[in-house]
Enzyme design. Sequence first.
Site, short mmCIF file in Angstrom:
data_model
loop_
_atom_site.label_atom_id
_atom_site.label_comp_id
_atom_site.label_asym_id
_atom_site.label_seq_id
_atom_site.Cartn_x
_atom_site.Cartn_y
_atom_site.Cartn_z
N GLU A 292 5.86 6.10 -4.24
CA GLU A 292 6.20 4.77 -4.76
C GLU A 292 5.05 4.18 -5.58
O GLU A 292 5.27 3.39 -6.48
CB GLU A 292 6.54 3.84 -3.58
CG GLU A 292 7.64 2.85 -3.89
CD GLU A 292 8.21 2.18 -2.65
OE1 GLU A 292 9.32 2.55 -2.24
OE2 GLU A 292 7.57 1.28 -2.10
N HIS A 321 7.57 28.63 9.67
CA HIS A 321 8.79 29.43 9.83
C HIS A 321 9.94 28.83 9.05
O HIS A 321 11.10 29.06 9.37
CB HIS A 321 9.11 29.53 11.33
CG HIS A 321 7.99 30.14 12.11
ND1 HIS A 321 7.90 31.49 12.33
CD2 HIS A 321 6.87 29.58 12.63
CE1 HIS A 321 6.77 31.74 13.00
NE2 HIS A 321 6.13 30.60 13.19
N LYS A 435 18.79 -1.91 -5.49
CA LYS A 435 19.00 -3.10 -4.65
C LYS A 435 20.01 -4.03 -5.31
O LYS A 435 20.92 -4.54 -4.66
CB LYS A 435 17.68 -3.87 -4.45
CG LYS A 435 16.68 -3.17 -3.57
CD LYS A 435 15.50 -4.11 -3.33
CE LYS A 435 14.35 -3.38 -2.64
NZ LYS A 435 13.16 -4.21 -2.53
O1 PA5 Z 1 5.99 -0.56 -0.32
C1 PA5 Z 1 6.86 -1.38 -0.58
O2 PA5 Z 1 6.63 -2.42 -1.21
C2 PA5 Z 1 8.28 -1.17 -0.09
O3 PA5 Z 1 8.45 0.09 0.48
C3 PA5 Z 1 8.65 -2.22 0.93
O4 PA5 Z 1 7.81 -2.11 2.04
C4 PA5 Z 1 10.10 -2.07 1.37
O5 PA5 Z 1 10.96 -2.08 0.26
C5 PA5 Z 1 10.49 -3.21 2.30
O6 PA5 Z 1 10.26 -4.44 1.66
P1 PA5 Z 1 10.13 -5.78 2.45
O7 PA5 Z 1 8.91 -5.70 3.31
O8 PA5 Z 1 10.03 -6.84 1.41
O9 PA5 Z 1 11.37 -5.93 3.28
#
Ligand code: PA5
Length: 467
Positions: A292, A321, A435
């Site tokens: 990410e 394995h 989203k």
């Molecule tokens: O790293 C990130 O920003 C995302 O993976 C968020 O943690 C994830 O989308 C959850 O978001 P939030 O904490 O706003 O619910």
Amino acid sequence: MLDLRKRSVREAMSVRVDINGAVAETIGSAGVAAAEVEALQPQLIAVADDLRAQRQAGQAAFYELPYERESLAATKALAETLREESETLVVLGIGGSALGTKTLIESVADGSRAVRVADNIDPWSFGALLDGLDLQRTTFNVISKSGETAETMSQFLIVRELLLRQLGGVDYVSKVILTTDAGKGALRQVVHDEGFRSLVIPAAVGGRFSVLTPVGLLPAAFAGIRLDDLLAGAAWMDERCQEPEIWKNPGHLLGTLLYLADTKHRQNIATLMPYSDRLHWFAAWFAQLWAESLGKAQHLDGTAANVGQTPLTAVGATDQHSLLQLFAEGPKDKITIMLRVEDHGRELPVASAYKDIEPLAYLGGTGLGKLLNMEQRGTEVALVKQGRPVITLSVPQINAFTIGQLFYLFEVATVFAGGLYRIDPFNQPGVEESKRLTYGQVGRAGFDAKSEEVRAYLANKKDHLIV
Ligand code: PA5
């Protein structure tokens, strides 16, 4: 207990990054050459300077988390109270609001309390989790930085209704802790409206960098994990990652080698392979952080990038394995990072028997931990012999201090690699559209056009392409 005030103890408990198996000197052209690193020196210096400036300006706030004392005190105090009130803490959160906690609980919880992390909305598994709870002895910790993630909010609404029905409108409030932004988002509003106890996620720390905020620290303290050791580990790694010399800076070196492996050696897959079941979730945490943070369409200057190295997770010895055949003989597109645990904290001796049947006899007298580590070494050598690069991280023991080091090491490596790729490691624009398309389908106000997009997509499907 470790006396971490002593430098000698911190040295002895240091996570070491061994790059022997990933450099040209050892494995030839698949490895990164010293000259490649030297040629990159101007960028390495520029990235280090830039990150230092961002840190000073509070724009890379995760750097300072090992030193946050105020929120730490509040987190510890709340955890103590919750340990009196409950046997089980159920975390409702996803992505960066869940994976660090899963890592902590799997690796170093002492078993005195249970922490369950519900990081999916599969009705089967979430329903089963709720069915098995004693609500009188359970607290729910809803964690969301944005305070509006659909998965977490829907879980919260289900749990709220359940608690209201079973405990009534007064008691239910004491069963929910909200961890969210200090001022923004729907969850903060709910805190104001209903008076839930709450903790704050610092505004400048994004989800996947938030494990050392109350996001990970409250569940960790509830689970009996020593927060001081965890943060001391992160601070120790911070100290080591201040080293200006690239070859001596574990975080910058790791980020640089992975970046060069990807961009100069076509190793566009980085596998994290802990030789310990207790680090299985750490690999998943790394995968999110690496994917990410680095998978980006644009450079900082707005030009097209489409960069990023694909993280893959494996666990030794199990995946020897399963995936190892591909790693050893498949496309030369991977670099493996092995986590080797020197002392597993427990040994199971293998009994001696069948003296005249060699495939059984030779195992007698060894221990499972020793065998696991020999398998790690054997696999490292086998891969290196095939010209497949391996970085080996040696972890003296799995404890809060070493886990703190590991979190911080990979966070530093990630932002350093981000600097080399010239992208923003702290945003995630690529996950937003999915989203919005979900909001549209559920009927959230303002997302009608997104609902229409999904409808048009489905209407366009051709029957002859469905078998
Ligand atoms: O790293 C990130 O920003 C995302 O993976 C968020 O943690 C994830 O989308 C959850 O978001 P939030 O904490 O706003 O619910």
